[in-house]
Motif scaffolding. Structure first.
Motif, PDB file in Angstrom:
ATOM      1  N   GLN A 136       0.640  -1.025   0.038  1.00 51.68           N
ATOM      2  CA  GLN A 136      -0.043   0.111  -0.467  1.00 51.68           C
ATOM      3  C   GLN A 136       1.224   1.751   0.085  1.00 51.68           C
ATOM      4  O   GLN A 136       2.000   1.698   1.005  1.00 51.68           O
ATOM      5  N   ALA A 137       0.648   2.204  -0.728  1.00 49.62           N
ATOM      6  CA  ALA A 137       1.440   3.604  -0.835  1.00 49.62           C
ATOM      7  C   ALA A 137       0.339   4.675  -0.725  1.00 49.62           C
ATOM      8  O   ALA A 137      -0.914   4.408  -1.080  1.00 49.62           O
ATOM      9  N   ILE A 138       0.794   5.759  -0.503  1.00 48.29           N
ATOM     10  CA  ILE A 138       0.331   6.959   0.148  1.00 48.29           C
ATOM     11  C   ILE A 138       0.281   7.982  -1.798  1.00 48.29           C
ATOM     12  O   ILE A 138       1.402   8.315  -1.982  1.00 48.29           O
ATOM     13  N   ALA A 139      -0.725   8.193  -1.988  1.00 50.55           N
ATOM     14  CA  ALA A 139      -0.112   9.410  -3.080  1.00 50.55           C
ATOM     15  C   ALA A 139      -1.146  11.175  -2.681  1.00 50.55           C
ATOM     16  O   ALA A 139      -2.485  10.331  -1.960  1.00 50.55           O
ATOM     17  N   VAL A 140      -0.720  11.840  -2.946  1.00 50.13           N
ATOM     18  CA  VAL A 140      -1.123  13.021  -2.387  1.00 50.13           C
ATOM     19  C   VAL A 140      -0.989  14.024  -3.511  1.00 50.13           C
ATOM     20  O   VAL A 140      -0.424  13.916  -4.773  1.00 50.13           O
ATOM     21  N   PRO A 141      -1.867  14.833  -3.657  1.00 44.76           N
ATOM     22  CA  PRO A 141      -1.795  16.093  -4.764  1.00 44.76           C
ATOM     23  C   PRO A 141      -0.279  16.043  -5.144  1.00 44.76           C
ATOM     24  O   PRO A 141       0.299  16.838  -3.869  1.00 44.76           O
ATOM     25  N   LEU A 142       0.032  17.043  -5.888  1.00 47.22           N
ATOM     26  CA  LEU A 142       1.943  17.417  -6.601  1.00 47.22           C
ATOM     27  C   LEU A 142       1.998  18.583  -5.465  1.00 47.22           C
ATOM     28  O   LEU A 142       2.820  17.824  -4.858  1.00 47.22           O
ATOM     29  N   ASN A 143       1.191  19.257  -5.245  1.00 50.62           N
ATOM     30  CA  ASN A 143       1.700  20.005  -4.720  1.00 50.62           C
ATOM     31  C   ASN A 143       0.796  20.268  -2.844  1.00 50.62           C
ATOM     32  O   ASN A 143       1.706  21.501  -2.414  1.00 50.62           O
ATOM     33  N   ASP A 144       1.232  19.018  -2.186  1.00 46.13           N
ATOM     34  CA  ASP A 144       1.294  19.576  -1.159  1.00 46.13           C
ATOM     35  C   ASP A 144       1.886  18.861   0.225  1.00 46.13           C
ATOM     36  O   ASP A 144       2.554  17.595  -0.478  1.00 46.13           O
ATOM     37  N   SER A 145       1.818  19.595   0.927  1.00 49.37           N
ATOM     38  CA  SER A 145       3.324  19.198   1.403  1.00 49.37           C
ATOM     39  C   SER A 145       2.869  18.904   3.098  1.00 49.37           C
ATOM     40  O   SER A 145       4.049  18.684   3.442  1.00 49.37           O
ATOM     41  N   SER A 146       1.915  18.418   3.058  1.00 46.59           N
ATOM     42  CA  SER A 146       1.439  18.239   4.418  1.00 46.59           C
ATOM     43  C   SER A 146       1.283  17.327   5.170  1.00 46.59           C
ATOM     44  O   SER A 146       1.205  16.444   6.394  1.00 46.59           O
ATOM     45  N   ILE A 147       1.176  16.063   3.759  1.00 46.28           N
ATOM     46  CA  ILE A 147       0.956  14.938   4.245  1.00 46.28           C
ATOM     47  C   ILE A 147       2.383  14.019   3.793  1.00 46.28           C
ATOM     48  O   ILE A 147       3.053  13.857   3.072  1.00 46.28           O
ATOM     49  N   THR A 148       3.098  13.283   4.352  1.00 42.99           N
ATOM     50  CA  THR A 148       4.238  12.619   4.272  1.00 42.99           C
ATOM     51  C   THR A 148       4.375  11.781   4.840  1.00 42.99           C
ATOM     52  O   THR A 148       5.249  10.631   4.250  1.00 42.99           O
ATOM     53  N   GLY A 149       3.128  11.366   5.539  1.00 42.55           N
ATOM     54  CA  GLY A 149       3.364   9.614   5.938  1.00 42.55           C
ATOM     55  C   GLY A 149       2.445   9.521   6.270  1.00 42.55           C
ATOM     56  O   GLY A 149       1.339  10.429   6.599  1.00 42.55           O
ATOM     57  N   ILE A 150       1.823   8.240   6.998  1.00 38.81           N
ATOM     58  CA  ILE A 150       0.723   7.090   7.272  1.00 38.81           C
ATOM     59  C   ILE A 150       0.560   8.767   8.381  1.00 38.81           C
ATOM     60  O   ILE A 150      -0.822   8.537   9.052  1.00 38.81           O
ATOM     61  N   ALA A 151       1.476   9.060   9.305  1.00 41.13           N
ATOM     62  CA  ALA A 151       1.030  10.059  10.894  1.00 41.13           C
ATOM     63  C   ALA A 151       0.067  10.790  10.251  1.00 41.13           C
ATOM     64  O   ALA A 151      -0.317  11.474  11.161  1.00 41.13           O
ATOM     65  N   LEU A 190      -2.090  10.911   7.685  1.00 42.51           N
ATOM     66  CA  LEU A 190      -3.278  10.834   7.615  1.00 42.51           C
ATOM     67  C   LEU A 190      -4.752  10.681   8.489  1.00 42.51           C
ATOM     68  O   LEU A 190      -5.963  10.618   8.741  1.00 42.51           O
ATOM     69  N   LYS A 191      -4.296  10.939   9.797  1.00 40.94           N
ATOM     70  CA  LYS A 191      -5.143  11.039  10.811  1.00 40.94           C
ATOM     71  C   LYS A 191      -5.845  12.034  10.429  1.00 40.94           C
ATOM     72  O   LYS A 191      -5.528  13.344  10.401  1.00 40.94           O
ATOM     73  N   GLY A 192      -7.624  12.297  10.708  1.00 44.30           N
ATOM     74  CA  GLY A 192      -8.852  13.088  10.564  1.00 44.30           C
ATOM     75  C   GLY A 192      -8.605  13.690   8.856  1.00 44.30           C
ATOM     76  O   GLY A 192      -9.516  14.172   8.649  1.00 44.30           O
ATOM     77  N   LYS A 193      -7.609  13.013   8.050  1.00 43.75           N
ATOM     78  CA  LYS A 193      -8.054  13.312   6.603  1.00 43.75           C
ATOM     79  C   LYS A 193      -9.033  12.405   5.951  1.00 43.75           C
ATOM     80  O   LYS A 193      -9.866  11.399   6.761  1.00 43.75           O
ATOM     81  N   LYS A 194      -9.227  13.588   5.015  1.00 42.18           N
ATOM     82  CA  LYS A 194     -10.440  11.957   3.925  1.00 42.18           C
ATOM     83  C   LYS A 194      -9.488  11.656   2.908  1.00 42.18           C
ATOM     84  O   LYS A 194      -8.526  12.057   1.928  1.00 42.18           O
ATOM     85  N   VAL A 244     -11.026  14.540  -2.081  1.00 38.96           N
ATOM     86  CA  VAL A 244     -10.385  14.176  -0.786  1.00 38.96           C
ATOM     87  C   VAL A 244      -8.448  14.856  -0.724  1.00 38.96           C
ATOM     88  O   VAL A 244      -8.543  14.997  -1.545  1.00 38.96           O
ATOM     89  N   ASP A 245      -8.641  14.010   0.204  1.00 42.35           N
ATOM     90  CA  ASP A 245      -7.082  14.436   0.902  1.00 42.35           C
ATOM     91  C   ASP A 245      -5.675  13.852  -0.243  1.00 42.35           C
ATOM     92  O   ASP A 245      -4.881  14.264   0.528  1.00 42.35           O
ATOM     93  N   GLU A 305      -7.862   1.969   9.115  1.00 42.74           N
ATOM     94  CA  GLU A 305      -7.682   1.459  10.522  1.00 42.74           C
ATOM     95  C   GLU A 305      -6.922   3.328  10.817  1.00 42.74           C
ATOM     96  O   GLU A 305      -6.484   2.675  12.089  1.00 42.74           O
ATOM     97  N   ILE A 306      -7.238   4.140  10.508  1.00 43.46           N
ATOM     98  CA  ILE A 306      -6.439   5.084  10.354  1.00 43.46           C
ATOM     99  C   ILE A 306      -7.473   6.076  11.808  1.00 43.46           C
ATOM    100  O   ILE A 306      -8.007   6.211  11.344  1.00 43.46           O
ATOM    101  N   GLU A 307      -6.413   6.392  13.076  1.00 40.71           N
ATOM    102  CA  GLU A 307      -7.957   7.372  13.205  1.00 40.71           C
ATOM    103  C   GLU A 307      -7.966   8.591  13.243  1.00 40.71           C
ATOM    104  O   GLU A 307      -7.280   9.435  12.342  1.00 40.71           O
ATOM    105  N   GLY A 308      -9.926   8.599  12.936  1.00 36.21           N
ATOM    106  CA  GLY A 308     -10.177  10.438  13.135  1.00 36.21           C
ATOM    107  C   GLY A 308     -10.734  10.103  11.552  1.00 36.21           C
ATOM    108  O   GLY A 308     -10.498  11.173  10.989  1.00 36.21           O
ATOM    109  N   ALA A 309      -9.966   9.015  10.442  1.00 35.90           N
ATOM    110  CA  ALA A 309      -9.656   9.104   9.195  1.00 35.90           C
ATOM    111  C   ALA A 309     -11.201   9.293   8.301  1.00 35.90           C
ATOM    112  O   ALA A 309     -12.603   8.585   8.827  1.00 35.90           O
ATOM    113  N   GLN A 310     -11.685  10.206   7.463  1.00 34.33           N
ATOM    114  CA  GLN A 310     -12.835   9.529   6.563  1.00 34.33           C
ATOM    115  C   GLN A 310     -12.302   8.671   5.446  1.00 34.33           C
ATOM    116  O   GLN A 310     -12.120   9.967   4.552  1.00 34.33           O
ATOM    117  N   VAL A 311     -12.812   7.389   5.610  1.00 34.11           N
ATOM    118  CA  VAL A 311     -12.778   6.371   4.291  1.00 34.11           C
ATOM    119  C   VAL A 311     -13.861   6.601   3.571  1.00 34.11           C
ATOM    120  O   VAL A 311     -14.876   6.486   3.319  1.00 34.11           O
TER     121      VAL A 311
END
Length: 251
Positions: free
Chosen positions: A121-136, A138-142, A181-182, A157-163
């Motif tokens: 499993q891998a995390i993909a984010v928007p090209l210009n996003d610098s706020s998400i760099t790992g699973i930690a 993603l808490k509270g993110k969509k 989505v984030d 399994e991620i705390e507070g995440a909206q799936v």
């Protein structure tokens, strides 16, 4: 007497089921056709060629090669991933290949071949996003995922995440591009393929898991499973699966 009849009927039904299971591969061999379920929305493993509409991909090439080894012709049925195991167990097809991770929960309802591909499993984010760099982060993110996948399981399994679950992973990436989505949590090779085609996204952080893909058959179809495993073994010895990886995935 009535009790004896009921018992004998039950025994006949059980023996009939066993005979059906034992004869599944004989039926397939006699027809010369292997019915295969797949979800055609998951490049580079299974998807429709935009120019020809033809079903192509790593898994399709692999199953075609397996069928050649077994002197069978594949007949593909395209179904949504979320219902693909149900379709197998209801008899719509004989086996399924769909970049499916072998998990303990799935093994309760189907039998898997030997592994043929290792993913994660891998995390993909928007090209210009610098706020998400790992699973930690993603808490509270969509988080966008594909319905019924191990990516969906991991995201829950991620705390507070909206799936947010989608029928196909491409739709999750589109929603991320549009800010709905984030991030997207999904198998690395497919996410990389979507990014290569669409752009607008990047992979961040390390892989979150190690997962083995397998071909699934109904429990009890041992002869079919043994035949698939034998064919897979021969293809592994020929380095055919490595060559598929180089062609479709770049490794």
């Amino acid at each position: 007497m009535k009790s004896v009849i009921i018992v004998m009927t039950a025994i006949c039904l059980v023996l009939g089921c066993i005979a059906d299971q034992k004869n599944a591969y004989d039926r397939i061999a006699a027809s010369g056709m292997l019915k295969v379920g797949t979800d055609a929305t998951y490049p580079p493993f299974e998807f429709n060629d935009e120019k020809t509409g033809r079903l192509i991909g790593f898994d399709i090439d692999l199953m075609n090669a397996i069928c050649r080894e077994l002197n069978l012709e594949p007949e593909y049925t395209v179904v949504p991933f979320s219902g693909i195991i149900g379709g197998l167990n209801s008899g719509k097809y004989d086996c399924l290949i769909s970049a499916m991770t072998i998990t303990a929960d799935r093994q309760k309802t189907v039998a898997f071949s030997r592994p043929y591909y290792k993913a994660g499993q891998a995390i993909a984010v928007p090209l210009n996003d610098s706020s998400i760099t790992g699973i930690a982060d993603l808490k509270g993110k969509k988080i966008g995922v594909q319905l019924g996948t191990t990516g969906e399981m991991k995201a829950k399994e991620i705390e507070g995440a909206q799936v947010v679950s989608f029928d196909n992973i491409g739709a999750a990436f589109i929603d991320m591009e549009n800010g709905r989505v984030d991030a997207v949590l999904n198998d690395y090779p497919t996410s990389m393929r979507v990014i290569a085609v669409r752009g607008h996204a990047k992979i961040v952080g390390p892989l979150l898991s190690e997962e083995d893909y397998g071909i699934a058959v109904r429990k009890g179809d041992k002869e079919l499973l043994d035949s698939l495993n034998s064919a897979l073994g021969r293809l592994l010895e020929k380095n055919f699966i490595d060559s598929l990886g180089n062609y479709w995935i770049g490794r």
